[in-house]
Design an enzyme around this catalytic site. Structure first.
Site, PDB file in Angstrom:
ATOM      1  N   ILE A 135       0.747  -1.291   0.034  1.00 44.95           N
ATOM      2  CA  ILE A 135      -0.088  -0.214  -0.106  1.00 44.95           C
ATOM      3  C   ILE A 135       0.792   1.214   0.132  1.00 44.95           C
ATOM      4  O   ILE A 135       1.800   1.244   0.569  1.00 44.95           O
ATOM      5  CB  ILE A 135      -0.909   0.285   0.980  1.00 44.95           C
ATOM      6  CG1 ILE A 135      -1.801  -1.282   1.193  1.00 44.95           C
ATOM      7  CG2 ILE A 135      -1.563   1.297   1.416  1.00 44.95           C
ATOM      8  CD1 ILE A 135      -2.518  -1.666   2.362  1.00 44.95           C
ATOM      9  N   CYS A 136       0.382   2.347  -0.886  1.00 46.23           N
ATOM     10  CA  CYS A 136       1.160   3.656  -0.739  1.00 46.23           C
ATOM     11  C   CYS A 136       2.494   3.737  -1.150  1.00 46.23           C
ATOM     12  O   CYS A 136       2.953   3.286  -2.321  1.00 46.23           O
ATOM     13  CB  CYS A 136       0.831   4.185   0.715  1.00 46.23           C
ATOM     14  SG  CYS A 136       1.463   5.900   1.078  1.00 46.23           S
ATOM     15  N   ILE A 137       3.443   3.787  -0.153  1.00 49.26           N
ATOM     16  CA  ILE A 137       4.999   3.929  -0.661  1.00 49.26           C
ATOM     17  C   ILE A 137       5.595   2.537  -0.149  1.00 49.26           C
ATOM     18  O   ILE A 137       6.776   2.154  -0.837  1.00 49.26           O
ATOM     19  CB  ILE A 137       5.530   4.991   0.097  1.00 49.26           C
ATOM     20  CG1 ILE A 137       7.212   5.243  -0.215  1.00 49.26           C
ATOM     21  CG2 ILE A 137       5.643   4.565   1.658  1.00 49.26           C
ATOM     22  CD1 ILE A 137       7.186   5.600  -1.738  1.00 49.26           C
ATOM     23  N   CYS A 189      -1.535  -0.556  -4.258  1.00 48.50           N
ATOM     24  CA  CYS A 189      -2.530   0.512  -4.470  1.00 48.50           C
ATOM     25  C   CYS A 189      -2.131   1.585  -3.813  1.00 48.50           C
ATOM     26  O   CYS A 189      -1.129   1.858  -2.864  1.00 48.50           O
ATOM     27  CB  CYS A 189      -4.007   0.312  -3.687  1.00 48.50           C
ATOM     28  SG  CYS A 189      -4.005   0.122  -1.945  1.00 48.50           S
TER      29      CYS A 189
END
Lengths: 219, 219
Positions: A135-137, A189
């Site tokens: 997720i994210c970074i 994502c």
């Protein structure tokens, strides 16, 4: 019951795990009937950041596992002791902790290395053909460990470029969706790499959790 | 757009805000279209607890507002400066912080007092006939400030008895439901006072948020 390891990296998006992302993932996993074990490295954080001002606090140290235990309500284990055989899937929420404490990506970019305990677990889970959600970074870990993987961090050109330099194939992706590399069983994502708000982030994370669980139950 | 103040008390259930409860409330409010402002007292926490071991850490101090900013992603104001006219409703998540930092209930029980900034805002919101939602152990504030109010903390006899001693009427309530005092416009739900898991807690908090917003939009 699908057994999912969730790797946390502290508690707070500027020096640890993004709190909203991790709680949304834990809630979504519980609603889908998964059995969750939170994990984190037992070591000092790279830094401690005042989340009101955004400034690092000189001289203060906190432990990644101890702070992550705030999100896990104490139910957390040292990731260095985790056994891939105990999990059907792994999910790694974002926050700068995923690039400061799980790897050195925030400092070293494409030359970054991954925390040894995190690397060992993720490699073993991957080699056992089990899915991993980033997720994210957190996809910076996938770029380092699984060269050639398809992934997303949203749309930021600089970060996407760094992941491409590491050998990943970056796909632009809106916040409410995800990218799935079916062959590698890697799902990602953008979450707060894009924002703008918690409900938008939740839409993407819930879909990522669903996809990871689908892959975990398919041969 | 309904404007809702969310009063946080740190970051972590043993010495601050319960993280799951606060994130679930923020997510639910965003999904319902409310405009949220997080608030917290700018003062030292009563204590700092290692969430891995459950033990207080001697000599360590953290600031309630600065730690709460981790949950609020930096978007947070000192509750002492909050103006009741800026809000249509207020919600207070639980965690020991609601009984250690927002009041002295964890130490003094029925003899507890409320943080002055929190007391001023809650009294003004209440006198303006706007609704307030209290989650988990946070109803200790309602018992102190609004004598005779109907509320719940779930089913724990000792805690319920302390709230009754303060003049509240305690109603037993399952985790997936809430208690509403229509006259006082006070809504409460047990959350992690009962548990057992995050999805159960979310079911009750989502209903509480819905009820608070309904009361905020009714005359």
């Amino acid at each position: 019951m699908t057994r999912v390891g969730v790797i946390l990296s502290g508690c707070g998006y500027l020096d640890g795990t993004e709190i909203h992302e991790s709680v949304i993932a834990l809630l979504s996993l519980d609603r889908e009937g998964a059995q969750v074990q939170c994990l984190a490295p037992d070591k000092p954080q790279l830094d401690v950041v005042d989340h009101r001002t955004g400034e690092a606090i000189a001289g203060e140290t906190r432990n990644v596992l101890v702070e992550a235990a705030r999100i896990a309500r104490g139910e957390i284990e040292d990731v260095a002791n985790a056994n891939a055989a105990d999990f059907d899937a792994v999910i790694v929420p974002g926050g700068y902790g995923a690039a400061k404490n799980l790897s050195s990506f925030a400092v070293e970019g494409p030359d970054s290395t991954v925390d040894p305990g995190v690397e060992k677990l993720l490699r073993a889970v991957h080699e056992a053909r089990k899915p991993i959600g980033f997720i994210c970074i957190a996809p910076n870990l996938a770029a380092r460990l699984f060269p050639g993987v398809d992934l997303t961090i949203g749309s930021d050109p600089e970060t996407a470029g760094a992941l491409e330099t590491m050998g990943a194939h970056h796909k632009a992706c809106p916040v409410e969706s995800f990218v799935c590399d079916e062959k590698a069983k890697v799902v990602s994502c953008p979450a707060y790499m894009l924002g703008p708000g918690i409900k938008d982030v939740a839409a993407g994370i819930e879909k990522l959790v669903g996809e990871v669980l689908r892959l975990a139950s398919s041969p």
